[in-house]
Every structure is written in C-alpha cells, then in structure tokens.
Design a protein around this motif. Structure first.
Motif, PDB file in Angstrom:
ATOM      1  N   THR A 114       0.965  -1.127   0.185  1.00 35.79           N
ATOM      2  CA  THR A 114       0.146   0.202  -0.020  1.00 35.79           C
ATOM      3  C   THR A 114       0.842   1.099   0.435  1.00 35.79           C
ATOM      4  N   LYS A 115       0.153   2.482   0.604  1.00 31.11           N
ATOM      5  CA  LYS A 115       0.867   3.636  -0.036  1.00 31.11           C
ATOM      6  C   LYS A 115       1.396   4.221   1.646  1.00 31.11           C
ATOM      7  N   GLY A 116       2.461   4.349   1.426  1.00 30.24           N
ATOM      8  CA  GLY A 116       3.012   4.111   2.792  1.00 30.24           C
ATOM      9  C   GLY A 116       3.757   5.265   2.819  1.00 30.24           C
ATOM     10  N   SER A 117       3.858   5.747   3.793  1.00 34.01           N
ATOM     11  CA  SER A 117       4.123   7.653   4.744  1.00 34.01           C
ATOM     12  C   SER A 117       5.424   7.937   4.768  1.00 34.01           C
ATOM     13  N   GLY A 118       6.148   8.537   4.383  1.00 33.58           N
ATOM     14  CA  GLY A 118       7.784   8.847   4.926  1.00 33.58           C
ATOM     15  C   GLY A 118       8.732   8.483   4.390  1.00 33.58           C
ATOM     16  N   VAL A 119       8.258   7.149   2.971  1.00 30.89           N
ATOM     17  CA  VAL A 119       9.290   6.262   2.842  1.00 30.89           C
ATOM     18  C   VAL A 119       9.827   6.735   1.465  1.00 30.89           C
ATOM     19  N   GLU A 120      11.641   7.357   1.460  1.00 33.22           N
ATOM     20  CA  GLU A 120      11.730   8.301   1.307  1.00 33.22           C
ATOM     21  C   GLU A 120      12.383   8.075  -0.568  1.00 33.22           C
ATOM     22  N   PRO A 121      12.298   8.717  -1.867  1.00 32.45           N
ATOM     23  CA  PRO A 121      12.464   8.517  -2.766  1.00 32.45           C
ATOM     24  C   PRO A 121      13.435   7.018  -3.356  1.00 32.45           C
ATOM     25  N   GLY A 122      13.318   6.068  -4.325  1.00 31.54           N
ATOM     26  CA  GLY A 122      13.660   5.328  -4.557  1.00 31.54           C
ATOM     27  C   GLY A 122      14.201   4.069  -3.641  1.00 31.54           C
ATOM     28  N   ALA A 123      13.182   4.005  -2.680  1.00 30.63           N
ATOM     29  CA  ALA A 123      13.273   2.537  -1.294  1.00 30.63           C
ATOM     30  C   ALA A 123      11.963   2.485  -1.600  1.00 30.63           C
ATOM     31  N   PHE A 124      11.780   1.436  -0.599  1.00 32.61           N
ATOM     32  CA  PHE A 124      10.608   0.762  -0.025  1.00 32.61           C
ATOM     33  C   PHE A 124      10.894   0.291   1.566  1.00 32.61           C
ATOM     34  N   ARG A 125       9.542   0.086   1.751  1.00 33.02           N
ATOM     35  CA  ARG A 125       9.718  -0.677   2.846  1.00 33.02           C
ATOM     36  C   ARG A 125       8.813  -1.603   3.790  1.00 33.02           C
ATOM     37  N   ILE A 126       9.271  -1.987   4.658  1.00 31.64           N
ATOM     38  CA  ILE A 126       8.939  -3.640   5.554  1.00 31.64           C
ATOM     39  C   ILE A 126       8.636  -2.850   6.769  1.00 31.64           C
ATOM     40  N   LYS A 127       7.054  -3.490   7.283  1.00 29.21           N
ATOM     41  CA  LYS A 127       7.222  -3.709   8.462  1.00 29.21           C
ATOM     42  C   LYS A 127       7.157  -5.110   9.098  1.00 29.21           C
ATOM     43  N   THR A 128       8.149  -5.000   9.775  1.00 30.66           N
ATOM     44  CA  THR A 128       7.636  -6.446  10.949  1.00 30.66           C
ATOM     45  C   THR A 128       7.408  -6.227  12.469  1.00 30.66           C
ATOM     46  N   PRO A 129       6.213  -7.368  12.358  1.00 30.19           N
ATOM     47  CA  PRO A 129       5.158  -7.328  13.494  1.00 30.19           C
ATOM     48  C   PRO A 129       5.834  -8.109  14.222  1.00 30.19           C
ATOM     49  N   ILE A 130       4.639  -7.986  15.701  1.00 30.27           N
ATOM     50  CA  ILE A 130       5.449  -8.412  16.884  1.00 30.27           C
ATOM     51  C   ILE A 130       5.470 -10.660  16.557  1.00 30.27           C
ATOM     52  N   TYR A 131       6.936 -10.428  17.089  1.00 23.90           N
ATOM     53  CA  TYR A 131       7.331 -12.090  17.617  1.00 23.90           C
ATOM     54  C   TYR A 131       8.411 -11.980  18.724  1.00 23.90           C
ATOM     55  N   SER A 132       8.694 -13.255  19.193  1.00 22.23           N
ATOM     56  CA  SER A 132       9.646 -13.299  20.516  1.00 22.23           C
ATOM     57  C   SER A 132      10.470 -14.209  19.798  1.00 22.23           C
ATOM     58  N   PRO A 133      11.873 -14.501  20.474  1.00 23.07           N
ATOM     59  CA  PRO A 133      12.733 -15.284  20.128  1.00 23.07           C
ATOM     60  C   PRO A 133      12.597 -16.482  20.747  1.00 23.07           C
ATOM     61  N   PRO A 134      13.333 -17.623  20.057  1.00 22.08           N
ATOM     62  CA  PRO A 134      14.159 -18.303  19.338  1.00 22.08           C
ATOM     63  C   PRO A 134      13.847 -17.549  18.161  1.00 22.08           C
ATOM     64  N   ASN A 135      12.969 -17.354  17.330  1.00 22.49           N
ATOM     65  CA  ASN A 135      12.789 -17.029  16.028  1.00 22.49           C
ATOM     66  C   ASN A 135      13.374 -15.764  15.943  1.00 22.49           C
ATOM     67  N   ARG A 136      13.772 -15.894  13.847  1.00 23.42           N
ATOM     68  CA  ARG A 136      15.222 -15.153  13.667  1.00 23.42           C
ATOM     69  C   ARG A 136      15.019 -14.339  12.277  1.00 23.42           C
ATOM     70  N   TYR A 137      14.593 -13.797  11.861  1.00 25.11           N
ATOM     71  CA  TYR A 137      14.262 -13.443  10.131  1.00 25.11           C
ATOM     72  C   TYR A 137      14.848 -12.562  10.219  1.00 25.11           C
ATOM     73  N   ASN A 138      15.226 -12.540   7.510  1.00 29.38           N
ATOM     74  CA  ASN A 138      16.297 -11.878   8.037  1.00 29.38           C
ATOM     75  C   ASN A 138      15.041 -10.467   7.240  1.00 29.38           C
ATOM     76  N   VAL A 139      15.231 -10.021   6.601  1.00 27.89           N
ATOM     77  CA  VAL A 139      14.602  -9.172   5.803  1.00 27.89           C
ATOM     78  C   VAL A 139      14.938  -8.117   4.431  1.00 27.89           C
ATOM     79  N   GLY A 140      14.757  -8.185   3.624  1.00 31.47           N
ATOM     80  CA  GLY A 140      15.554  -6.662   2.606  1.00 31.47           C
ATOM     81  C   GLY A 140      15.288  -6.893   0.826  1.00 31.47           C
ATOM     82  N   SER A 141      15.770  -6.803   0.293  1.00 32.00           N
ATOM     83  CA  SER A 141      15.752  -6.779  -1.623  1.00 32.00           C
ATOM     84  C   SER A 141      15.564  -8.515  -2.148  1.00 32.00           C
ATOM     85  N   ALA A 142      14.707  -8.748  -2.740  1.00 28.19           N
ATOM     86  CA  ALA A 142      14.760  -9.914  -3.540  1.00 28.19           C
ATOM     87  C   ALA A 142      15.048  -8.950  -5.108  1.00 28.19           C
ATOM     88  N   VAL A 143      15.688 -10.342  -6.027  1.00 23.66           N
ATOM     89  CA  VAL A 143      14.977 -10.339  -7.274  1.00 23.66           C
ATOM     90  C   VAL A 143      14.684 -11.767  -7.612  1.00 23.66           C
TER      91      VAL A 143
END
Length: 221
Positions: A114-143
């Motif tokens: 959806t449309k974000g608020s305050g995202v810098e030109p040329g970028a996108f934004r991901i919001k991660t939810p609440i979760y607890s250890p030992p869970n681990r995640y990577n977030v970023g750019s895929a191609v």
C-alpha cells in the motif's frame, strides 16, 4: 511489463571457470549491517573450445523479501530457509506509490503493498510484526534472476520495526562457487570483479573474462 536486464559472459581463458553473480547491497536506513547473497552460479567453458556464452537475466521488478533463519548470517552458509517475496514499487520523487508492505510470520508472508508514509524516494518499506525469540528473520531486497527469486541483500529483522530499503541496480560477476542464497563477503568479492552498472537505464551489458584474469565490460543497449 518489467524490463529484463541482461549480462552476457564470455570466458576467454584456456579452461572452464565457475562464475557467480551478485548485486551491490541496497542502502538501509539507520545503518544496520547489510548482508549479500549470491544470485546465480554456473560453470562456463572456454570460448575457444566451446563457443559458449553464459547469460544472466534479472527482472527489473523490485521485490520485498522476508526469510526465516536459525542463526545470524555467516559467509559461506545459506542465509536462511523459508522465504516469502512480494512485488513492490519504489517511492517516486513526486507522487505516491505502493511502497509499503507488512510482514507476517505465522504463516510467513508479506501483505499486498500500500502507500507508505515518509518513505524516501527510491526506497520501499517493510514492517515486521511482534514475535519472540528464538524466532529469527531476515528482511530486504529480493530479485527475480534466471527464473528464480532470491533474497539478494538483507538485514536481520527485529520485532515491530520498520525497515527502509533503497535498491541499487549494480551487479557483479566474479569467479568462484557461491551458490544462490549463500552469504558472501561483498567487499571481498567485488574486488577485481566485473561491475555491470544498470543505473543509467541500460539493459544489456557484455562481460569478457580475458585470459590474463582481467575483465572487459561493454554496454550494448
């Protein structure tokens, strides 16, 4: 329709050589440690003996990605296992775009952007939810590269946070055997690698690995 970026590689060496492809890490707001994965790997024969040319194609469509992980990323190891990706727009210099997506972890996924608020030109934004250890995640750019989607570069995610990612359309060819999804040392691997810079709007670059181990690159289109 998304543009295809194409890198054609010719090996003028006297023997077959393993080569891998990777992307310049995106810029992540806040200066976190950024990790890079290999995107593709293939053995290419000597051109004199085989007349073969290795072609690497990247879809210029941008993707947000999230990946489950067991440990912190380590060079030479797979960055994680289950991965979800979602097509996403980059924030334009003027106007709005669907540049914001919210991740979920059970099951793993990314919401329709959806449309974000305050995202810098040329970028996108991901919001991660609440979760607890030992869970681990990577977030970023895929191609999408040679028919498969790979998490290209990423940061370690934290619960209930925003990650802003500004992708860079520079790709590299290097000799070696990093398979797709394997963490590599960008600073080390990019030394003496062939750089393919698509930031100026080009779509085809030819790369030649010369017999003396150096590279030539030529912009075709």
């Amino acid at each position: 329709m998304s543009t295809l970026l194409t890198i054609n590689v010719k090996n003028l060496g006297s023997s077959s050589t393993s080569m891998y492809f990777f992307q310049k890490p995106a810029i992540y707001k806040g200066g976190p440690i950024v990790y890079t994965n290999s995107l593709f790997h293939e053995l290419i024969g000597s051109f004199e003996e085989t007349s073969s040319i290795l072609t690497f194609k990247i879809n210029m469509q941008f993707y947000a990605g999230i990946q489950q992980a067991n440990t912190s990323p380590k060079v030479g190891e797979c960055s994680g296992y289950s991965t979800a990706s979602r097509k996403i727009d980059l924030k334009p210099a003027k106007g709005d775009a669907k540049d914001f997506t919210t991740a979920q972890v059970d099951p793993l996924g990314l919401a329709v952007p959806t449309k974000g608020s305050g995202v810098e030109p040329g970028a996108f934004r991901i919001k991660t939810p609440i979760y607890s250890p030992p869970n681990r995640y990577n977030v970023g750019s895929a191609v999408s590269a040679n028919g498969g989607i790979v998490l290209s570069n990423f940061v370690e995610a934290y619960p209930n946070t925003y990650t802003d990612c500004l992708p860079i359309l520079k790709f590299y060819v290097q000799t070696g055997t990093y398979t797709p999804g394997t963490v590599m040392d960008f600073d080390q691997s990019s030394v003496d690698a062939a750089e393919c810079d698509f930031t100026g709007g080009h779509s085809i670059i030819d790369v030649t690995r010369k017999n003396n181990g150096t590279w030539d690159t030529e912009i075709i289109a």
